[in-house]
Design a protein around this motif. Structure first.
Motif, PDB file in Angstrom:
ATOM      1  N   GLY A   9       0.825  -1.196   0.000  1.00 52.82           N
ATOM      2  CA  GLY A   9       0.000   0.000   0.000  1.00 52.82           C
ATOM      3  C   GLY A   9       0.856   1.240   0.000  1.00 52.82           C
ATOM      4  N   GLY A  10       0.281   2.337  -0.477  1.00 54.95           N
ATOM      5  CA  GLY A  10       1.019   3.594  -0.503  1.00 54.95           C
ATOM      6  C   GLY A  10       0.172   4.734  -1.002  1.00 54.95           C
ATOM      7  N   PRO A  65      -4.745   7.053  -2.642  1.00 57.67           N
ATOM      8  CA  PRO A  65      -4.389   5.799  -1.976  1.00 57.67           C
ATOM      9  C   PRO A  65      -4.160   4.701  -3.018  1.00 57.67           C
ATOM     10  N   TYR A  66      -3.126   3.875  -2.770  1.00 61.46           N
ATOM     11  CA  TYR A  66      -2.692   2.898  -3.772  1.00 61.46           C
ATOM     12  C   TYR A  66      -2.543   1.527  -3.135  1.00 61.46           C
ATOM     13  N   ASN A 121      -6.429  14.298  -0.277  1.00 55.40           N
ATOM     14  CA  ASN A 121      -5.251  13.432  -0.306  1.00 55.40           C
ATOM     15  C   ASN A 121      -5.566  12.118   0.375  1.00 55.40           C
ATOM     16  N   GLY A 122      -4.783  11.095   0.050  1.00 54.23           N
ATOM     17  CA  GLY A 122      -4.961   9.823   0.738  1.00 54.23           C
ATOM     18  C   GLY A 122      -3.756   8.923   0.583  1.00 54.23           C
ATOM     19  N   ALA A 123      -3.600   7.968   1.511  1.00 59.28           N
ATOM     20  CA  ALA A 123      -2.525   6.984   1.462  1.00 59.28           C
ATOM     21  C   ALA A 123      -2.962   5.745   2.220  1.00 59.28           C
ATOM     22  N   ASP A 167      -4.817   7.847   5.701  1.00 62.28           N
ATOM     23  CA  ASP A 167      -5.139   9.264   5.848  1.00 62.28           C
ATOM     24  C   ASP A 167      -5.983   9.793   4.703  1.00 62.28           C
ATOM     25  N   THR A 168      -6.747  10.859   5.005  1.00 57.86           N
ATOM     26  CA  THR A 168      -7.388  11.678   3.983  1.00 57.86           C
ATOM     27  C   THR A 168      -7.272  13.143   4.399  1.00 57.86           C
TER      28      THR A 168
END
Length: 308
Positions: free
Chosen positions: A69-70, A86-87, A108-110, A126-127
């Motif tokens: 994830g990333g 997010p990935y 944003n996201g991760a 996160d967002t």
């Protein structure tokens, strides 16, 4: 001790069996680093990249491959950047991408945490941006299909800590700033329904785990290296605790203390034992008898693998 540099910044973040995941800055952009380890040394590397910056944050060993994830396609800035998606990617043992998933969330996201969930995987991270920080939790099938996604919260600032398994479903641990920083637990059912929220402690937790029936938080309180195991609070001086490794009756905590990379051993109620590993750096990942982290040399950040 071995050191590795694949660019201006080479930062390890997560470990899944023999796979080390992190980020490398090549002078223009960040790339996701995939590094295979053999006998305590990096034996093979591969990098994932595309539009703008790509960063690796989490990993899970699946036996016949890995799930990582990333965050991708963002632009990194000191306040977190913008445009991050997010990935999630499924890799085979040869580090080939079998499928990938890019998610759209608030600003944003991760993906910071991945948790097995029987027929799929829970993911969380996160967002948002400063002034409107939140977090997401979702579930993905083993074939890479997004089953559901929930977005929660709006705080002045926040730090995602961990996603842990609990009796009724996953629990997201997160540090949030309102008037002060507090660490909170957010419970969810198996289909993502919220089950409640609880304040656990003051401070900023960067990692969390279960150890001998206790919830352990690790991070910093004020400017001090801080660990909380159940009701017991440990502060050791200026620095931060970043990684945790339960080892039977002993708990190992990695981080940075007074500018040095350290591993702290905690056994029952005894005094913590600090072991200094290298100067100008910190520990990011702990495995059995191995610490992986960062050493700063001038303007370069390099990966360190240290047996202890």
């Amino acid at each position: 001790m071995k050191t590795y540099s694949f660019g201006a910044e080479t930062v390890p973040v997560a470990m899944a069996s023999d796979l080390l995941v992190g980020s490398v800055h090549d002078g223009r952009n960040y790339r996701i680093m995939l590094a295979k380890l053999k006998n305590g040394e990096i034996s093979e590397t591969r990098f994932l990249a595309g539009e703008n910056d790509w960063e690796g944050h989490s990993a899970l060993n699946l036996g016949d491959g890995y799930l990582i994830g990333g965050a991708v396609e963002g632009v990194a800035t000191p306040d977190g950047g913008e445009g991050w998606k997010p990935y999630l990617a499924r890799l085979d043992k040869g580090l080939n991408v079998l499928w990938e998933l890019k998610l759209n969330v608030r600003n944003n996201g991760a993906v910071y945490s991945i948790l097995p969930a029987g027929d799929g995987f829970f993911i969380a991270g996160d967002t948002g941006r400063p002034g409107d920080r939140g977090f997401f939790i979702g579930k993905v099938s083993r074939e890479g299909k997004l089953l559901w996604l929930r977005d929660f919260g709006s705080w002045e600032d926040a730090v995602f800590t961990a996603l842990l398994p609990w009796e009724n479903g996953p629990v997201a641990i997160r540090s949030v700033k309102e008037e002060r920083w507090t660490v909170r637990a957010f419970g969810f059912g198996r289909d993502g329904e919220p089950l409640g929220e609880k304040v656990l402690a003051e401070g900023i937790a960067l990692n969390a785990c279960r150890w001998n029936g206790k919830l352990v938080l690790a991070g910093y309180l004020g400017k001090n290296f801080w660990v909380q195991a159940g009701e017991r609070r440990i502060e050791l001086g200026k620095g931060s605790a970043t990684s945790l490794l339960p080892a039977g009756n002993r708990l190992l905590v990695g981080g940075e203390l007074e500018g040095k990379a350290v591993v702290v051993g905690i056994l029952g109620e005894g005094e913590p034992k600090v072991r200094e590993l290298w100067e100008n750096g910190w520990v990011e990942v702990l495995e059995e008898n191995v610490a992986l982290g960062v050493r700063v040399e001038g303007k370069t950040m390099e990966t360190v693998i240290h047996r202890f």
